[in-house]
Design a protein around this motif. Sequence first.
Motif, PDB file in Angstrom:
ATOM      1  N   HIS A 126       0.840  -1.190   0.000  1.00  0.00           N
ATOM      2  CA  HIS A 126       0.000   0.000   0.000  1.00  0.00           C
ATOM      3  C   HIS A 126       0.880   1.246   0.000  1.00  0.00           C
ATOM      4  CE1 HIS A 126      -3.670   2.242   0.793  1.00  0.00           C
ATOM      5  NE2 HIS A 126      -2.988   2.960   1.659  1.00  0.00           N
ATOM      6  N   SER A 127       0.614   2.129  -0.962  1.00  0.00           N
ATOM      7  CA  SER A 127       1.338   3.405  -1.003  1.00  0.00           C
ATOM      8  C   SER A 127       0.315   4.535  -0.966  1.00  0.00           C
ATOM      9  CB  SER A 127       2.196   3.500  -2.269  1.00  0.00           C
ATOM     10  OG  SER A 127       1.378   3.642  -3.407  1.00  0.00           O
ATOM     11  N   ALA A 128       0.783   5.752  -0.986  1.00  0.00           N
ATOM     12  CA  ALA A 128      -0.113   6.906  -0.914  1.00  0.00           C
ATOM     13  C   ALA A 128      -1.005   6.990  -2.145  1.00  0.00           C
ATOM     14  CB  ALA A 128       0.694   8.191  -0.764  1.00  0.00           C
ATOM     15  N   SER A 129      -0.516   6.564  -3.301  1.00  0.00           N
ATOM     16  CA  SER A 129      -1.282   6.735  -4.531  1.00  0.00           C
ATOM     17  C   SER A 129      -1.911   5.442  -5.050  1.00  0.00           C
ATOM     18  CB  SER A 129      -0.385   7.320  -5.620  1.00  0.00           C
ATOM     19  OG  SER A 129       0.685   6.432  -5.861  1.00  0.00           O
ATOM     20  N   SER A 130      -1.446   4.288  -4.578  1.00  0.00           N
ATOM     21  CA  SER A 130      -1.980   3.040  -5.124  1.00  0.00           C
ATOM     22  C   SER A 130      -1.760   1.880  -4.154  1.00  0.00           C
ATOM     23  CB  SER A 130      -1.311   2.732  -6.466  1.00  0.00           C
ATOM     24  OG  SER A 130       0.078   2.572  -6.258  1.00  0.00           O
ATOM     25  N   SER A 131      -2.312   0.757  -4.564  1.00  0.00           N
ATOM     26  CA  SER A 131      -2.160  -0.457  -3.771  1.00  0.00           C
ATOM     27  C   SER A 131      -2.018  -1.627  -4.727  1.00  0.00           C
ATOM     28  CB  SER A 131      -3.384  -0.648  -2.867  1.00  0.00           C
ATOM     29  OG  SER A 131      -3.219  -1.775  -2.065  1.00  0.00           O
ATOM     30  N   TYR A 132      -1.094  -2.530  -4.436  1.00  0.00           N
ATOM     31  CA  TYR A 132      -0.847  -3.688  -5.284  1.00  0.00           C
ATOM     32  C   TYR A 132      -0.973  -4.954  -4.452  1.00  0.00           C
ATOM     33  CZ  TYR A 132       1.235  -0.086  -8.178  1.00  0.00           C
ATOM     34  OH  TYR A 132       1.448   1.057  -8.902  1.00  0.00           O
ATOM     35  N   VAL A 133      -1.585  -5.974  -5.047  1.00  0.00           N
ATOM     36  CA  VAL A 133      -1.729  -7.262  -4.372  1.00  0.00           C
ATOM     37  C   VAL A 133      -1.254  -8.327  -5.338  1.00  0.00           C
ATOM     38  CG1 VAL A 133      -3.349  -8.906  -3.339  1.00  0.00           C
ATOM     39  CG2 VAL A 133      -3.717  -6.456  -3.045  1.00  0.00           C
ATOM     40  N   TYR A 134      -0.414  -9.233  -4.842  1.00  0.00           N
ATOM     41  CA  TYR A 134       0.030 -10.348  -5.664  1.00  0.00           C
ATOM     42  C   TYR A 134       0.235 -11.573  -4.778  1.00  0.00           C
ATOM     43  CZ  TYR A 134       4.602  -8.723  -4.061  1.00  0.00           C
ATOM     44  OH  TYR A 134       5.652  -8.314  -3.293  1.00  0.00           O
ATOM     45  N   THR A 135       0.200 -12.743  -5.429  1.00  0.00           N
ATOM     46  CA  THR A 135       0.364 -13.999  -4.695  1.00  0.00           C
ATOM     47  C   THR A 135       1.503 -14.810  -5.289  1.00  0.00           C
ATOM     48  OG1 THR A 135      -1.190 -15.191  -6.117  1.00  0.00           O
ATOM     49  CG2 THR A 135      -2.093 -14.151  -4.135  1.00  0.00           C
ATOM     50  N   LYS A 136       2.031 -15.677  -4.455  1.00  0.00           N
ATOM     51  CA  LYS A 136       3.060 -16.619  -4.876  1.00  0.00           C
ATOM     52  C   LYS A 136       2.677 -17.994  -4.344  1.00  0.00           C
ATOM     53  CE  LYS A 136       6.664 -13.101  -4.840  1.00  0.00           C
ATOM     54  NZ  LYS A 136       7.908 -12.632  -4.220  1.00  0.00           N
ATOM     55  N   GLU A 137       2.756 -18.991  -5.209  1.00  0.00           N
ATOM     56  CA  GLU A 137       2.354 -20.347  -4.835  1.00  0.00           C
ATOM     57  C   GLU A 137       3.428 -21.010  -3.974  1.00  0.00           C
ATOM     58  OE1 GLU A 137       0.794 -24.453  -6.968  1.00  0.00           O
ATOM     59  OE2 GLU A 137       1.386 -22.745  -8.205  1.00  0.00           O
ATOM     60  N   ILE A 138       2.971 -21.747  -2.975  1.00  0.00           N
ATOM     61  CA  ILE A 138       3.864 -22.479  -2.078  1.00  0.00           C
ATOM     62  C   ILE A 138       3.557 -23.967  -2.211  1.00  0.00           C
ATOM     63  CG2 ILE A 138       4.581 -22.832   0.320  1.00  0.00           C
ATOM     64  CD1 ILE A 138       5.213 -20.020  -0.746  1.00  0.00           C
ATOM     65  N   GLU A 139       4.611 -24.767  -2.461  1.00  0.00           N
ATOM     66  CA  GLU A 139       4.460 -26.218  -2.516  1.00  0.00           C
ATOM     67  C   GLU A 139       5.469 -26.846  -1.564  1.00  0.00           C
ATOM     68  OE1 GLU A 139       4.383 -28.108  -6.329  1.00  0.00           O
ATOM     69  OE2 GLU A 139       3.303 -26.428  -7.231  1.00  0.00           O
ATOM     70  N   ASN A 140       4.968 -27.642  -0.642  1.00  0.00           N
ATOM     71  CA  ASN A 140       5.802 -28.309   0.371  1.00  0.00           C
ATOM     72  C   ASN A 140       6.663 -27.311   1.134  1.00  0.00           C
ATOM     73  OD1 ASN A 140       4.829 -30.914  -0.316  1.00  0.00           O
ATOM     74  ND2 ASN A 140       6.210 -30.935  -2.069  1.00  0.00           N
ATOM     75  N   GLY A 141       6.143 -26.125   1.364  1.00  0.00           N
ATOM     76  CA  GLY A 141       6.843 -25.114   2.138  1.00  0.00           C
ATOM     77  C   GLY A 141       7.867 -24.320   1.339  1.00  0.00           C
ATOM     78  N   LEU A 142       7.933 -24.524   0.038  1.00  0.00           N
ATOM     79  CA  LEU A 142       8.911 -23.824  -0.808  1.00  0.00           C
ATOM     80  C   LEU A 142       8.198 -23.052  -1.916  1.00  0.00           C
ATOM     81  CD1 LEU A 142      11.472 -26.741  -1.208  1.00  0.00           C
ATOM     82  CD2 LEU A 142      11.619 -24.808   0.378  1.00  0.00           C
ATOM     83  N   CYS A 143       8.852 -21.983  -2.353  1.00  0.00           N
ATOM     84  CA  CYS A 143       8.308 -21.151  -3.424  1.00  0.00           C
ATOM     85  C   CYS A 143       9.312 -21.101  -4.574  1.00  0.00           C
ATOM     86  CB  CYS A 143       8.029 -19.742  -2.908  1.00  0.00           C
ATOM     87  SG  CYS A 143       7.251 -18.680  -4.145  1.00  0.00           S
ATOM     88  N   ALA A 144       8.829 -21.244  -5.816  1.00  0.00           N
ATOM     89  CA  ALA A 144       9.707 -21.191  -6.989  1.00  0.00           C
ATOM     90  C   ALA A 144      10.209 -19.774  -7.240  1.00  0.00           C
ATOM     91  CB  ALA A 144       8.964 -21.714  -8.215  1.00  0.00           C
ATOM     92  N   ILE A 145       9.469 -18.761  -6.783  1.00  0.00           N
ATOM     93  CA  ILE A 145       9.847 -17.367  -6.958  1.00  0.00           C
ATOM     94  C   ILE A 145      10.444 -16.879  -5.644  1.00  0.00           C
ATOM     95  CG2 ILE A 145       8.963 -15.058  -7.499  1.00  0.00           C
ATOM     96  CD1 ILE A 145       6.582 -16.458  -8.868  1.00  0.00           C
ATOM     97  N   GLU A 146      11.455 -16.023  -5.737  1.00  0.00           N
ATOM     98  CA  GLU A 146      12.091 -15.511  -4.515  1.00  0.00           C
ATOM     99  C   GLU A 146      11.097 -14.717  -3.680  1.00  0.00           C
ATOM    100  OE1 GLU A 146      15.913 -12.867  -3.063  1.00  0.00           O
ATOM    101  OE2 GLU A 146      15.751 -13.458  -5.162  1.00  0.00           O
ATOM    102  N   LEU A 147      11.145 -14.939  -2.371  1.00  0.00           N
ATOM    103  CA  LEU A 147      10.248 -14.257  -1.445  1.00  0.00           C
ATOM    104  C   LEU A 147      10.942 -13.064  -0.809  1.00  0.00           C
ATOM    105  CD1 LEU A 147       8.782 -17.373   0.431  1.00  0.00           C
ATOM    106  CD2 LEU A 147       7.689 -16.066  -1.392  1.00  0.00           C
ATOM    107  N   SER A 148      10.155 -12.033  -0.534  1.00  0.00           N
ATOM    108  CA  SER A 148      10.701 -10.879   0.193  1.00  0.00           C
ATOM    109  C   SER A 148      10.874 -11.276   1.661  1.00  0.00           C
ATOM    110  CB  SER A 148       9.745  -9.689   0.084  1.00  0.00           C
ATOM    111  OG  SER A 148       8.562  -9.944   0.830  1.00  0.00           O
TER     112      SER A 148
END
Length: 174
Positions: A126-148
Amino acid sequence: MEAIGIDPIIYIVLLFILVIVLAVLFIIQTNRYRRLEDRFIAFMMGEDGASLEEKMAFLFKDVRKLKEHDLIHKNDIKDIKRTLLTCFQKVGIVKYDAFREMGGQLSFSIAMLDQKDNGFVMNSVHSASSSYVYTKEIENGLCAIELSGEEKEALRIAMNSAPQITAIPSEKDD
């Protein structure tokens, strides 16, 4: 009485004491009975004046009908158990400030996992001008995409949380 060595006055006093003790016990039992009767009457009366006995008879009749029709089959129970295994049971959430100029920790990362640590991490920035929502899939406790860092923390919290459904009855319990 004098022939056996007991003074008649003592005999009369003992009988008088016995009568008083019995009278006290009678009063105590009468009070207990009245209280029990009051509780019974209150228990048997519903809010609409119908007796509890009638309501219980109605419910027992419903249960009997369910048993007669066998509305819950063993296959249904197996399906319910299978579904429970895939329901989200573990949750982790981390709130944070995505941009330092904003306050109130309006951004968040939430991880929702099933019993096998499958699910997703959702991040809302959430920022002052906009808001972004995204998801990342988790399989067996791991994610293929790097997590913040916040997403990793939410995932760690979820994986370490106890699932809400910890024990599922075995087939023997059916």
